[in-house]
Design a protein around this motif. Structure first.
Motif, PDB file in Angstrom:
ATOM      1  N   THR A  43       0.831  -1.203   0.000  1.00 30.43           N
ATOM      2  CA  THR A  43       0.000   0.000   0.000  1.00 30.43           C
ATOM      3  C   THR A  43       0.869   1.258   0.000  1.00 30.43           C
ATOM      4  N   GLN A  86      -7.608   0.121  -0.275  1.00 25.15           N
ATOM      5  CA  GLN A  86      -7.739  -1.133   0.460  1.00 25.15           C
ATOM      6  C   GLN A  86      -9.023  -1.122   1.299  1.00 25.15           C
ATOM      7  N   ASP A 177      -5.936  -1.934  -4.999  1.00 22.95           N
ATOM      8  CA  ASP A 177      -5.405  -2.424  -3.721  1.00 22.95           C
ATOM      9  C   ASP A 177      -6.407  -3.381  -3.077  1.00 22.95           C
TER      10      ASP A 177
END
Ligand SMILES: Nc1ncnc2c1ncn2[C@@H]1O[C@H](COP(=O)(O)OP(=O)(O)OP(=O)(O)O)[C@@H](O)[C@H]1O
Ligand SMILES: [Mg+2]
Length: 258
Positions: A43, A86, A177
């Motif tokens: 990330t 994410q 992500d």
């Protein structure tokens, strides 16, 4: 020629080196995956590629002439790089269409400043945003939800909605992500097809994902990170047979299930 060239990239947070002297190239037209254990720096890498973090050292070149380092996220988006997050970042009380059109404003931002003065231009941008949003929703099979409030939709649909928003910016490179995190088997299969469809439409995909089945099936190439460094890079078959990858993930202490 590579679409994205990353060289000697380094980023530390206090004493923690999240990305260490990392280099790799993403050729245009591929699904290119970045895998690695929790905390490997995936990330953090995306945050640098999208202009959210500035690297301590190193360079990121996009389409040969575009230097990413030093640009703000909306400037990076204008270069042709967009991303998903994410953790879902959604306006739950807004409609599906409006959530996607928010993405387009990244691209038409300069127009917003002249809103009061140049109404026709704003109207044109609004129409263009709507068109791009509708196209993105169609690719993600979300047409039927277009007027619904995002908060009323299941998680699996929201993961696709985030992708639609990133696509509406008309990127050349899409960073995803963990798009399959929290999805069931059916939704994961649908996500795999969507990733392939996006790639087949001419958009290069950089994918971070823990679901190894998905990664190995959908990727053209895979980069393996360990403690922010490059452990291995190659085709899915090469990666699955790489001694260092097997040792890091499968041998002794199982840190990560392939
Ligand atoms: N903003 C931050 N401040 C301090 N430390 C950070 C920050 N962002 C990331 N880190 C640290 O950098 C390292 C890499 O984190 P990162 O989130 O990039 O890993 P990841 O590979 O995405 O992990 P995961 O698979 O769990 O999402 C970790 O040690 C993390 O704690
Ligand atoms: Mg992460």
């Amino acid at each position: 020629m590579a679409l994205l060239e990353v060289e000697a990239l380094t980023k530390s947070f206090g004493g923690v080196t999240a990305i260490a002297d990392l280099g790799f190239e993403v050729p245009e037209g591929l699904v290119y995956s970045v895998i690695g254990p929790n905390g490997a720096g995936k990330t953090t890498l995306f945050n640098m590629l999208s202009g959210i973090y500035r690297p301590d050292e190193g360079s990121i070149r996009f389409m040969d002439q575009g230097v990413v380092v030093g640009r703000q996220p909306h400037q990076v988006a204008a270069l042709g790089i967009s991303r998903t997050f994410q953790n879902l970042q959604m306006f739950f009380n807004m409609s599906v269409l409006d959530n996607v059109m928010v993405g387009c404003h990244l691209r038409t931002r300069t127009g917003l400043f002249s809103a009061a003065l140049r109404l026709p231009r704003i109207k044109r941008e609004e129409m263009l945003s709507r068109q791009w949003a509708q196209e993105a929703l169609a690719i993600c099979n979300l047409d039927k939800f277009i007027g619904q409030e995002a908060g009323s939709l299941p998680y699996g649909v929201l993961k696709r909605l985030e992708i639609a928003r990133a696509l509406a910016v008309q990127p050349r490179l899409l960073l995803m992500d963990e798009p399959a995190a929290g999805l069931n088997d059916t939704e994961t299969l649908e996500m795999r097809k969507l990733i392939r469809r996006i790639c087949d439409s001419g958009i290069t995909v950089l994918l971070v994902e823990h679901n190894m089945g998905l990664v190995m099936q959908v990727s053209d190439r895979v980069l393996v990170l360990d403690y922010g460094s490059r452990l291995a890079e190659g085709t899915p078959v090469e990666i699955q047979n790489d001694r260092r990858v097997i040792e890091a993930y499968l041998g002794g202490e199982v840190r990560y299930a392939l």
